[in-house]
Design a protein around this motif. Structure first.
Motif, PDB file in Angstrom:
ATOM      1  N   PHE A 182      10.113  -7.521   8.847  1.00 15.58           N
ATOM      2  CA  PHE A 182      10.851  -6.415   8.204  1.00 15.58           C
ATOM      3  C   PHE A 182      11.238  -6.831   6.793  1.00 15.58           C
ATOM      4  O   PHE A 182      11.316  -8.018   6.478  1.00 15.58           O
ATOM      5  N   GLN A 183      11.442  -5.821   5.966  1.00  8.96           N
ATOM      6  CA  GLN A 183      11.980  -6.064   4.625  1.00  8.96           C
ATOM      7  C   GLN A 183      13.265  -5.259   4.486  1.00  8.96           C
ATOM      8  O   GLN A 183      14.346  -5.781   4.631  1.00  8.96           O
ATOM      9  N   CYS A 184      13.147  -3.949   4.257  1.00  9.17           N
ATOM     10  CA  CYS A 184      14.387  -3.158   4.199  1.00  9.17           C
ATOM     11  C   CYS A 184      14.995  -3.005   5.586  1.00  9.17           C
ATOM     12  O   CYS A 184      16.199  -2.813   5.725  1.00  9.17           O
ATOM     13  N   GLY A 185      14.171  -3.056   6.618  1.00  2.55           N
ATOM     14  CA  GLY A 185      14.661  -2.992   7.993  1.00  2.55           C
ATOM     15  C   GLY A 185      14.892  -1.588   8.526  1.00  2.55           C
ATOM     16  O   GLY A 185      15.279  -1.437   9.687  1.00  2.55           O
ATOM     17  N   CYS A 216      12.859   0.772   9.369  1.00  9.43           N
ATOM     18  CA  CYS A 216      11.972   1.165  10.469  1.00  9.43           C
ATOM     19  C   CYS A 216      12.139   0.296  11.700  1.00  9.43           C
ATOM     20  O   CYS A 216      11.620   0.615  12.770  1.00  9.43           O
ATOM     21  N   CYS A 276       6.002   2.150   8.544  1.00  9.47           N
ATOM     22  CA  CYS A 276       6.761   1.170   7.760  1.00  9.47           C
ATOM     23  C   CYS A 276       6.276   1.234   6.318  1.00  9.47           C
ATOM     24  O   CYS A 276       5.075   1.133   6.061  1.00  9.47           O
ATOM     25  N   ARG A 277       7.209   1.396   5.399  1.00 14.84           N
ATOM     26  CA  ARG A 277       6.837   1.477   3.972  1.00 14.84           C
ATOM     27  C   ARG A 277       6.776   0.107   3.320  1.00 14.84           C
ATOM     28  O   ARG A 277       6.370  -0.002   2.169  1.00 14.84           O
ATOM     29  N   CYS A 278       7.225  -0.938   4.020  1.00 19.59           N
ATOM     30  CA  CYS A 278       7.427  -2.223   3.335  1.00 19.59           C
ATOM     31  C   CYS A 278       6.441  -3.325   3.702  1.00 19.59           C
ATOM     32  O   CYS A 278       6.008  -4.069   2.835  1.00 19.59           O
TER      33      CYS A 278
END
Ligand code: FES
Ligand code: FES
Length: 159
Positions: A97-100, A102, A134-136
Motif C-alpha cells: 500500500f501507499q496511500c492505503g 484501497c 488501486c491507484r498507487c
C-alpha cells in the motif's frame, strides 16, 4: 427501522433509515472508519466488507439488508490477542500500500478469496481481485502480499 445483525463476532443493534447504506452506518453511526468510500457506485472495491463471509460493496448495500446476517469489517480481522491477521501483516511486509485508501477493501476481498481458495494461483488472485482498484501500487505487491498470506495461513493451519 430497528435491525439486529452480528458485527465482527458480536451482536449489534442499530436504528437506520431504509435508504441508509451499510457503509454510512458503519462509518457514521458505529465509528468503524476502516471501511472506505470512494466511487459510491460499486466500481472500486474500497468499501468491501463481508456479509456471511462473501464480499459486498457496502456503498450500495443497504444497511437493513444486513438484518440477521454476519458482517465482518477490517476491524474484525484482528485476532483476540491483538495480533494482525496474516493478510494485514503480509500487506505491511510486502509494502502493498501507499496511500492505503484501497487497502481495507483489498484485504477483505482477499480474505474472501483465501477462505474459498486457500492456495490460489497468481492468475486466480488477479482474476478474483479485479473488482478492487488501486491507484498507487501497480498491484504487484498486492498480489505478492496475498500469496504470502496464503503461505502463512497454510503454515498456521499445519500447527
Ligand atoms: S466506494 Fe463502494 S465500490 Fe467504490
Ligand atoms: S494504496 Fe493508494 S489506492 Fe491503493
Amino acid at each position: 427501522m430497528n435491525i439486529q445483525f452480528n458485527l465482527n463476532g458480536k451482536p449489534q443493534q442499530i436504528e437506520c433509515e431504509a435508504a441508509d447504506t451499510l457503509a454510512e452506518v458503519l462509518r457514521n453511526q458505529l465509528n468503524l472508519n476502516g471501511t472506505k468510500v470512494s466511487c459510491e457506485v460499486q466500481v472500486c472495491g474500497a468499501c468491501t466488507v463481508l456479509i456471511d463471509s462473501l464480499p459486498v460493496s457496502a456503498c450500495t448495500y443497504l444497511a437493513y439488508e444486513a438484518r440477521g446476517k454476519s458482517v465482518t469489517t477490517i476491524e474484525g480481522l484482528e485476532k483476540p490477542d491483538g495480533s494482525l491477521h496474516p493478510l494485514q501483516q503480509a500487506f505491511i511486509d510486502e509494502f502493498a500500500f501507499q496511500c492505503g485508501y484501497c487497502t481495507p477493501g483489498m484485504i477483505m476481498a482477499a480474505k474472501s478469496l483465501l477462505d474459498e481458495n486457500p492456495k490460489p494461483t497468481r492468475d486466480e488472485i488477479i482474476h478474483y481481485m479485479d473488482g478492487n482498484i488501486c491507484r498507487c501500487t501497480g498491484y504487484v505487491p498486492i498480489v505478492a502480499a496475498i500469496q504470502r498470506a496464503a503461505e502463512t495461513i497454510a503454515q498456521e493451519t499445519k500447527k
